[in-house]
Design an enzyme around this catalytic site. Structure first.
Site, mmCIF file in Angstrom:
data_model
loop_
_atom_site.group_PDB
_atom_site.id
_atom_site.type_symbol
_atom_site.label_atom_id
_atom_site.label_comp_id
_atom_site.label_asym_id
_atom_site.label_seq_id
_atom_site.Cartn_x
_atom_site.Cartn_y
_atom_site.Cartn_z
ATOM 1 N N GLU A 190 0.127 -0.868 5.953
ATOM 2 C CA GLU A 190 1.207 -0.254 6.748
ATOM 3 C C GLU A 190 0.982 1.243 6.887
ATOM 4 O O GLU A 190 1.223 1.822 7.939
ATOM 5 C CB GLU A 190 2.561 -0.535 6.096
ATOM 6 C CG GLU A 190 3.745 -0.271 7.027
ATOM 7 C CD GLU A 190 4.272 1.157 7.002
ATOM 8 O OE1 GLU A 190 5.094 1.490 7.863
ATOM 9 O OE2 GLU A 190 3.855 1.951 6.133
ATOM 10 N N ASP A 192 0.846 -1.199 0.000
ATOM 11 C CA ASP A 192 0.000 0.000 0.000
ATOM 12 C C ASP A 192 0.880 1.247 0.000
ATOM 13 O O ASP A 192 2.051 1.203 0.364
ATOM 14 C CB ASP A 192 -0.955 0.023 1.204
ATOM 15 C CG ASP A 192 -0.247 0.129 2.545
ATOM 16 O OD1 ASP A 192 0.829 -0.481 2.711
ATOM 17 O OD2 ASP A 192 -0.763 0.836 3.439
#
Ligand code: BES
Ligand code: ZN
Length: 478
Positions: free
Chosen positions: A174, A109
């Site tokens: 994250e 991500d």
């Protein structure tokens, strides 16, 4: 921050290379370099912004793309659901009996891209300029995760095997705090059991200077709300009779530090453990130029906790920072108002052995003590993570030193980091495996900002370094 990366490096002696990448791996990586870049660019084109619901489909697409790329590299791959975005898990467990098992962690991500108008080229159209790959996620962390996949592919394509068993765990959350990852690791503790964890999601100290990260700070994030009158009041009719919540909040915040920028919250430093002299010595030997750093951040002067160098303040000391303030009228012109409430976002960066829970206790008790009468104050803990400090000894660090020296032609330095990767503490706690952080970013790389880039040289050398790492780790101890 933008512009040229700062070069804090003055002079380093060349390190005599004792380790080289095996010729078949080196040839494979050289021959497949163009394809590796093309594939990385395809990965970077997927706008996998975890924070935005409109990108949910792109998150799935990125997970599927990564799974397929890991499968092509020769790993058994599975996309596994979590409470949020999925985990992509790759495994190869064919190493000889007695071989170590290594878990490689990274994230697919990326951060949101705003403000878009500050990007020179669009964030999801990778562009190479001056040896840098510009794109959102290039360095944080798709490029650094993908180079691990390419290194594994080189081993499996040329030799049909790896000298270690490998688990690749790529998460999609994250950048939004990894809230579902610790439960995921707990749930799959047996399957994820490993001897070591390796993460590339950080930076080198300077161009050409490979670095092993020895510490991360932890985080304890709070929202402080001060409430006064039931609603905003006319500051002439009521001012003087009612305590102003904005002033009360300012008074509270002013008690957080003394005049030497020590944190003045009683108990704040109680759990701080002294740094190992060996590591401190290596940190002090790093060629860091305060004035260059000052110009880079554009501040009139550098200052902070008295008696510490800049790097020590960032890497080895806890802080208490105001991240945001909200109260009263802030629009155009003047409005004579006594605000009904005031709010501050405050976060503490922590060092071993501080914990978010203990810091919440001392901060809350302190605020209760200093809060003026006439307002009510609440302290709400948002997210947090434990600080981390590496042992910096053992076969994995030794192997990393040799592999980085071999790939970059220089002995790596030991660095610290002021930022946080909360999952690092979770890996050590749940899997009881030491974590190695070898990052290939560079200062000034604009992570989380417009014009994020990754050095192309570091992508190439980073791939070679991690390819070498597995061979080095499997070598019998000298
Ligand atoms: N990759 C960074 C952290 C980082 C940056 C580690 C540079 C080492 C060197 C990560 O994406 C990040 O930004 N983490 C957050 C913490 C999170 C809980 C929001 C941070 O440090 O603020
Ligand atoms: Zn990151």
């Amino acid at each position: 921050m933008s512009g040229d990366p700062p070069c804090w490096l003055n002079q380093f002696n060349d390190f005599s290379m004792t380790t080289a990448l095996a010729p078949e791996l080196s040839d494979y990586l050289a021959k497949n370099d163009r394809r590796a870049h093309d594939e990385l660019f395809a990965f970077l084109r997927i706008p996998s912004v975890s924070a935005r619901s409109e990108h949910k489909g792109d998150m799935t697409h990125a997970a599927e793309w990564l799974a397929s790329s890991m499968r092509t590299a020769g790993l058994q791959t599975e996309i596994m659901p979590t409470g949020g975005h999925p985990v992509v898990l790759g495994e190869w467990r064919g190493a000889p009996a007695g071989a170590k098992t290594v878990l490689i962690y990274g994230h697919y991500d990326v951060q949101p891209v705003e403000p878009l108008d500050l990007w020179t080229t669009p964030p999801f159209e990778p562009a190479v300029r001056d040896g840098r790959i510009y794109a959102r996620g290039s360095v944080d962390d798709k490029g650094q995760l993908f180079l691990h996949v390419k290194a594994l592919e080189a081993h499996l394509a040329t030799r049909g095997s790896l000298p270690v068993n490998v688990i690749v765990l790529a998460e999609g959350e994250e950048e939004v705090g990894s809230g579902n990852l610790a439960p995921f690791i707990e749930r799959h503790r047996e399957r994820l059991r490993c001897d070591y964890c390796v993460i590339s999601d950080s930076s080198m100290f300077a161009p050409g200077l490979p670095s092993i990260l020895s510490s991360l700070r932890g985080l304890a994030y709070f929202e402080i709300e001060v409430r006064g009158p039931a609603s905003d009041l006319h500051s002439g009719i009521y001012g003087g009779a009612v305590v102003n919540p904005a002033t009360a909040l300012a008074r509270i915040i002013a008690t957080f530090h003394d005049e030497h920028w020590h944190v003045a919250i009683p108990g704040f430093y109680d759990d701080v453990r002294d740094w190992e002299p060996r590591v401190l010595k290596e940190m002090r030997a790093l060629p860091f130029d305060d004035e260059r750093f000052r110009r880079e951040v554009g501040a009139p002067a550098l200052d902070g906790e008295a008696g510490r160098t800049t790097l020590e303040r960032i890497w080895t000391r806890p802080t208490c920072e105001v991240n945001g303030l909200l109260s009263g009228y802030t629009g155009e012109g003047a409005k004579t108002v006594l605000p009904g409430k005031a709010m501050a976002k405050v976060s503490c960066r922590l060092v071993p052995d501080q914990t978010p829970d203990a810091i919440k206790r001392v901060l809350t008790a302190h605020i209760e003590r200093v809060a003026p009468r006439g307002v009510s104050v609440t302290v709400n803990a948002l997210h947090g993570g434990l600080p981390w400090r590496a042992e910096m000894r053992g076969p994995l660090v030794d192997a990393a030193r040799r592999a980085l020296a071999g790939a970059f032609g220089r002995e790596p330095v030991i660095t610290g980091e002021g930022g946080s990767i909360p999952v690092v503490g979770d890996f050590e706690r749940i899997l009881r495996a030491p974590v190695l952080l070898i990052g290939f970013g560079l200062p000034g790389e604009n992570a989380h900002a417009p014009n994020e880039w990754m050095s192309d040289e570091n992508f190439v050398k980073g791939t070679r370094a991690v390819a070498m790492l597995w061979d080095e780790l499997a070598k019998p101890a000298a």
